[in-house]
Scaffold this active site. Sequence first.
Site, short mmCIF file in Angstrom:
data_model
loop_
_atom_site.label_atom_id
_atom_site.label_comp_id
_atom_site.label_asym_id
_atom_site.label_seq_id
_atom_site.Cartn_x
_atom_site.Cartn_y
_atom_site.Cartn_z
N LYS A 179 1.09 -0.89 0.05
CA LYS A 179 0.10 -0.04 0.20
C LYS A 179 0.84 1.70 -0.07
CE LYS A 179 -1.49 2.94 1.74
NZ LYS A 179 -1.74 4.52 1.52
N GLY A 232 7.07 4.91 7.70
CA GLY A 232 5.91 6.40 7.89
C GLY A 232 5.96 6.92 9.81
N SER A 233 4.86 7.67 9.42
CA SER A 233 5.16 8.21 11.19
C SER A 233 4.76 7.18 12.24
CB SER A 233 3.94 9.70 11.23
OG SER A 233 2.75 8.89 11.05
N GLY A 237 2.24 4.73 13.41
CA GLY A 237 2.63 2.90 13.69
C GLY A 237 2.26 2.20 14.90
N GLU A 255 9.29 0.99 10.84
CA GLU A 255 10.33 1.85 10.94
C GLU A 255 9.56 3.60 10.86
OE1 GLU A 255 13.40 2.13 10.89
OE2 GLU A 255 14.01 -0.58 10.08
N CYS A 290 13.73 10.63 7.04
CA CYS A 290 13.85 9.95 8.38
C CYS A 290 14.51 10.44 9.81
CB CYS A 290 12.89 9.04 8.52
SG CYS A 290 14.39 7.63 7.44
N GLU A 386 8.63 16.30 15.44
CA GLU A 386 9.32 16.18 14.46
C GLU A 386 8.79 16.17 12.51
OE1 GLU A 386 8.16 11.76 11.79
OE2 GLU A 386 10.48 11.73 11.44
P1 NAD Z 1 2.22 8.99 7.34
O1 NAD Z 1 2.26 8.07 8.66
O2 NAD Z 1 1.17 9.33 6.95
O3 NAD Z 1 1.90 7.52 6.09
C1 NAD Z 1 2.89 6.46 5.88
C2 NAD Z 1 1.86 5.21 4.97
O4 NAD Z 1 1.08 4.65 6.25
C3 NAD Z 1 1.49 5.93 3.62
O5 NAD Z 1 0.98 4.95 2.86
C4 NAD Z 1 -0.28 6.46 4.34
O6 NAD Z 1 -1.34 5.98 3.39
C5 NAD Z 1 -0.37 5.15 5.95
N1 NAD Z 1 -1.45 5.33 6.66
C6 NAD Z 1 -1.71 6.60 6.81
N2 NAD Z 1 -2.70 6.64 8.28
C7 NAD Z 1 -2.86 4.93 8.39
C8 NAD Z 1 -4.06 4.08 9.03
N3 NAD Z 1 -4.68 4.93 9.93
N4 NAD Z 1 -4.08 1.87 8.25
C9 NAD Z 1 -2.93 2.27 8.00
N5 NAD Z 1 -2.02 2.87 7.43
C10 NAD Z 1 -1.85 3.90 7.39
O7 NAD Z 1 3.78 9.33 7.03
P2 NAD Z 1 3.75 9.84 5.87
O8 NAD Z 1 3.30 11.52 5.36
O9 NAD Z 1 3.82 9.79 4.31
O10 NAD Z 1 5.79 9.44 5.84
C11 NAD Z 1 6.11 10.56 6.68
C12 NAD Z 1 6.96 9.76 7.75
O11 NAD Z 1 7.58 8.85 7.36
C13 NAD Z 1 7.68 10.43 8.62
O12 NAD Z 1 7.25 10.43 10.00
C14 NAD Z 1 8.84 9.66 8.70
O13 NAD Z 1 10.16 9.75 9.48
C15 NAD Z 1 8.98 8.28 8.73
N6 NAD Z 1 9.33 8.32 7.30
C16 NAD Z 1 11.00 6.63 8.15
C17 NAD Z 1 11.87 6.27 7.67
C18 NAD Z 1 11.84 5.37 8.52
O14 NAD Z 1 12.86 4.17 7.95
N7 NAD Z 1 12.43 5.86 9.79
C19 NAD Z 1 11.74 6.29 6.45
C20 NAD Z 1 10.56 7.28 5.27
C21 NAD Z 1 10.01 8.11 6.08
#
Ligand code: NAD
Length: 482
Positions: A179, A232-233, A237, A255, A290, A386
């Site tokens: 996804k 993601g965030s 998570g 992550e 990140c 962040e």
């Molecule tokens: P996000 O958490 O908003 O979204 C990440 C993914 O999760 C997207 O595909 C989104 O559609 C999905 N998502 C959102 N809400 C959801 C839910 N309720 N249930 C299931 N899936 C859901 O993050 P973002 O804005 O896409 O990315 C930025 C964040 O990602 C930052 O916090 C960054 O630090 C983190 N990030 C971490 C790493 C790492 O390796 N640690 C790498 C890249 C980005």
Amino acid sequence: MKSFAMETRAFIGGNFVTAASGETIKKECPADGSAIEGVPSCGEAEVELAVKSARAAYKAGVWRNKSLKERKEVLLKLASLMEEQREQLASLDTYETGRAYRNYYEDSIPKAIEVVKYFAESIDKIYDNCVLPSSSEFAAIIREPLGVVACITPWNDPLVPANWKIIPALLMGNSVIVKPAEQSSLSIILEATLAKNAGIPDGVLNIVTGYGDIAGKALALHNDVDGVFFTGSSEVGKLILQYSGMSNMKKVGLECGGKSAFIVSASCKRLKEAAGVLAASMFYNQGQICSAPSRAIIDNKIKAEFMEYLKIEAQKYVPQDPFSPESIVGGVVSKEQQLKIEQYISLGKESGYAVFQFSGKNTPRNGVFPTIFENVEPGSRLFKEEIFGPVLIVLGFDSLDEAINIANDSIFGLAGAIWTDDLREVNYAARNIEAGIIHVNSYGNDDNSVPFGGYKQSGIGKDKSVYAFDEYSQIKTVWVSV
Ligand code: NAD
């Protein structure tokens, strides 16, 4: 804006599909505001179809029963097909995220291809175990695939973190459902079509496009998904962990976000180099990284000198038109993200922190100028949260213990750094900074053979390296009496 003749639909069971609801993702190209159309907003119906296809392929054994050599060859073929499409993959990612084309073409896309090659080359070089508890028995300790694995990925670098998950999950024999972030779906759809051409059987790799709180949530809550691996965030998570508990206790890998510390000791002789590495690591991709070192913690004895170097270095990372060949930094991913970052910048200014903001020409539509706030208070929002934008905060310290306390005063623990010429300080800081990756006189060094993953609320588990295979497998013991 360049138009792309390519598939924009979800990819399920080897076929391209639209959402049964007819809904598509509403989004615009960050560079020029033009509408990006045709990417389905998948819902429960498409998630159900993808899980059924993935499970059927898994049960049939069309992929997991292939030999390691066959799996490796298919993935190496995928890498070579991606190489042929490097320009297209880089264009799609620039088009959707607004990051500089040069970043994608010269850095991210080659890295994503290297990830495929690294894992493919590793799969037949890892071993399972055997123990001999007595003279008449032995126990084989073997790794088996989880089954159906969901990978939920972010937009800031669409293919690299996605491949960190998808490729070891596939090589372990799982069926995978991706996804992608709603902001960046096109390059991963292209990669899935290349994977089919390389020989990945239908149903083994599926792409369910759509919004996180609809398609992502449905996947993470699904009772027939055996593992969910998320980048993601931290906020989302935590939801993923809840979804696992609310459904079938599926395995979870996370992550997440960061607020990494970059400590510079007075014993560091290479202050200019340290400032250059800090600026590059922080302001590359407009801070949408990140592990960006967004908290600089500088010894008060050298802080004034260091700040002079830092201001010169930061100026190099002002945003420009992402498609311009000279541009090394484009804009941020969306108007929404730009507004969020600008609110933090206003907050810093209202709080009265000393501010340095760098301007430039040829600024892209969603560009944010690199911004540095000095002497930010621990406990403030700028210190704790962040921002995921080009906003660096700087604090001073008088002893290494004070610097480490500041570094550890965070819910995050993704990465950290110390710059020093004193070996005792290296040892002390490396052991005491609470983060999954510590850089010494460096930052952001990257190799597929080295694990990547955070402590605390930056995540659970590891991407990259042969350790990643453990994430997408479960251990079985087989007792044999002879
Ligand atoms: P996000 O958490 O908003 O979204 C990440 C993914 O999760 C997207 O595909 C989104 O559609 C999905 N998502 C959102 N809400 C959801 C839910 N309720 N249930 C299931 N899936 C859901 O993050 P973002 O804005 O896409 O990315 C930025 C964040 O990602 C930052 O916090 C960054 O630090 C983190 N990030 C971490 C790493 C790492 O390796 N640690 C790498 C890249 C980005």
